[in-house]
Design an enzyme around this catalytic site. Structure first.
Site, short mmCIF file in Angstrom:
data_model
loop_
_atom_site.label_atom_id
_atom_site.label_comp_id
_atom_site.label_asym_id
_atom_site.label_seq_id
_atom_site.Cartn_x
_atom_site.Cartn_y
_atom_site.Cartn_z
N ASP A 65 33.59 56.40 22.52
CA ASP A 65 32.27 55.78 22.58
C ASP A 65 31.42 56.29 23.74
O ASP A 65 31.92 57.01 24.62
CB ASP A 65 32.40 54.24 22.66
CG ASP A 65 33.45 53.78 23.68
OD1 ASP A 65 33.89 54.61 24.49
OD2 ASP A 65 33.82 52.60 23.66
N ASP B 268 37.07 40.39 24.55
CA ASP B 268 36.75 39.76 23.27
C ASP B 268 37.49 40.45 22.11
O ASP B 268 37.20 40.20 20.95
CB ASP B 268 35.23 39.78 23.03
CG ASP B 268 34.66 41.20 22.98
OD1 ASP B 268 35.44 42.17 23.16
OD2 ASP B 268 33.45 41.34 22.77
N HIS C 269 37.51 43.78 21.57
CA HIS C 269 36.91 45.03 21.06
C HIS C 269 37.79 46.23 21.37
O HIS C 269 38.51 46.26 22.37
CB HIS C 269 35.47 45.22 21.53
CG HIS C 269 35.26 45.55 22.97
ND1 HIS C 269 34.60 44.72 23.85
CD2 HIS C 269 35.60 46.65 23.70
CE1 HIS C 269 34.54 45.30 25.03
NE2 HIS C 269 35.15 46.46 24.98
N GLU D 219 32.72 45.61 18.34
CA GLU D 219 32.66 44.22 18.78
C GLU D 219 33.05 43.27 17.65
O GLU D 219 33.00 43.64 16.47
CB GLU D 219 31.23 43.90 19.24
CG GLU D 219 30.77 44.68 20.47
CD GLU D 219 31.32 44.12 21.78
OE1 GLU D 219 32.39 43.47 21.77
OE2 GLU D 219 30.69 44.35 22.82
C1 GLP Z 1 34.88 49.23 27.50
C2 GLP Z 1 35.27 50.40 26.60
C3 GLP Z 1 36.57 50.14 25.88
C4 GLP Z 1 37.59 49.61 26.84
C5 GLP Z 1 37.15 48.28 27.37
C6 GLP Z 1 38.12 47.62 28.31
O1 GLP Z 1 34.06 48.30 26.92
N1 GLP Z 1 34.26 50.73 25.65
O2 GLP Z 1 37.00 51.34 25.26
O3 GLP Z 1 38.84 49.47 26.21
O4 GLP Z 1 35.93 48.49 28.07
O5 GLP Z 1 37.93 48.08 29.59
P1 GLP Z 1 38.90 47.86 30.81
O6 GLP Z 1 40.04 48.78 30.57
O7 GLP Z 1 38.08 48.24 31.99
O8 GLP Z 1 39.28 46.42 30.79
#
Ligand code: GLP
Length: 236
Positions: free
Chosen positions: A67, A136, A138, A143
């Site tokens: 992404d 959440d 995702h 989402e």
């Molecule tokens: C972002 C990314 C995800 C990631 C998520 C969790 O929103 N788009 O790919 O898995 O955050 O992030 P973290 O690993 O910092 O908790």
């Protein structure tokens, strides 16, 4: 599903890096699906260590990221292209021409999304997809929704996601409100999926996603249907 609970973030990172490097050793020209966020930082550091130690060669690997924020170019220090360049790519010998991150500044977002799915298809699909998980549920930026979106698409970020990611920006107002994300097709057609999650705060969503009902309200729950899923979790 192979659910592995470890004690420390260090151990989680070492195991994830070992799985990814084993994939590269077994198939030097493999396609790695890569993720951003704080969870994979340790994994990327361990992959770089293994490269420096001469244990693995990334020269023939292709990487396809999940992404990117809409509106941030690759020079912006919170763009996912910048994150990948600085946390992984510049520390290993991957050919930068073989690294792909959606273009967050594309004039035609729809065409960019379509081209991204074509890219995944033309590469023969992803061999190993690394994922984190949002609070959440995702994955990528897919989402919670009423259905699982299959194609790469533009998404409006949930306010909880904006809250969670605000820590990386000067202020909450600076967090982009939309992003481009690979859809469930790209993720679910990967031959192997490796999801990493750490921290007590992720415990509840990890339980829901992997031991609860399969529902688009918890996007990661679709992974329960994947034939080769490994989840590594630690409370650390
Ligand atoms: C972002 C990314 C995800 C990631 C998520 C969790 O929103 N788009 O790919 O898995 O955050 O992030 P973290 O690993 O910092 O908790």
């Amino acid at each position: 599903m192979n659910f592995i609970k470890v004690n420390t973030y260090e151990e989680l990172s070492a195991r994830a890096a070992a799985i990814i490097c084993a994939q590269v050793i077994m198939k030097p020209d493999c396609v790695l699906g890569l993720a951003t966020g704080s969870s994979p930082l340790g994994t990327y550091a361990k992959m770089a260590e293994k490269y420096s130690a001469g244990e693995v060669d990334f020269s023939k690997v292709k990487t396809i990221n999940l992404d990117e924020y809409v509106g941030l170019n690759g020079e912006h220090d919170q763009s996912y292209r910048y994150f990948m360049n600085n946390n992984l790519f510049k520390h290993i010998n991957v050919d930068m021409n073989n690294t792909y991150v959606p273009n967050g500044c594309a004039a035609d977002v729809e065409a960019t999304c379509k081209a991204y799915d074509e890219l995944i298809k033309n590469c023969g699909g992803i061999d190993l997809q690394l994922l984190g998980i949002g609070y959440d549920g995702h994955i990528g930026f897919n989402e919670p929704d009423a259905y699982f979106e299959k194609a790469t698409h533009k998404v409006v970020l949930d306010s909880s996601t904006i809250d969670a990611n605000a820590r990386f920006f000067a202020s909450r107002d600076d967090v982009p409100t939309t992003a481009i994300t690979m859809g469930m097709n790209g993720i679910m057609t990967a031959k192997k999926v490796l999801l990493i999650a750490n921290g007590k705060g992720k415990k509840e969503i990890v339980e829901k996603a992997f031991f609860g009902k399969i529902t688009p309200a918890v996007p990661a729950s679709i992974l329960q249907l994947h034939p080769d899923l490994t989840v590594i979790y630690c409370e650390d």
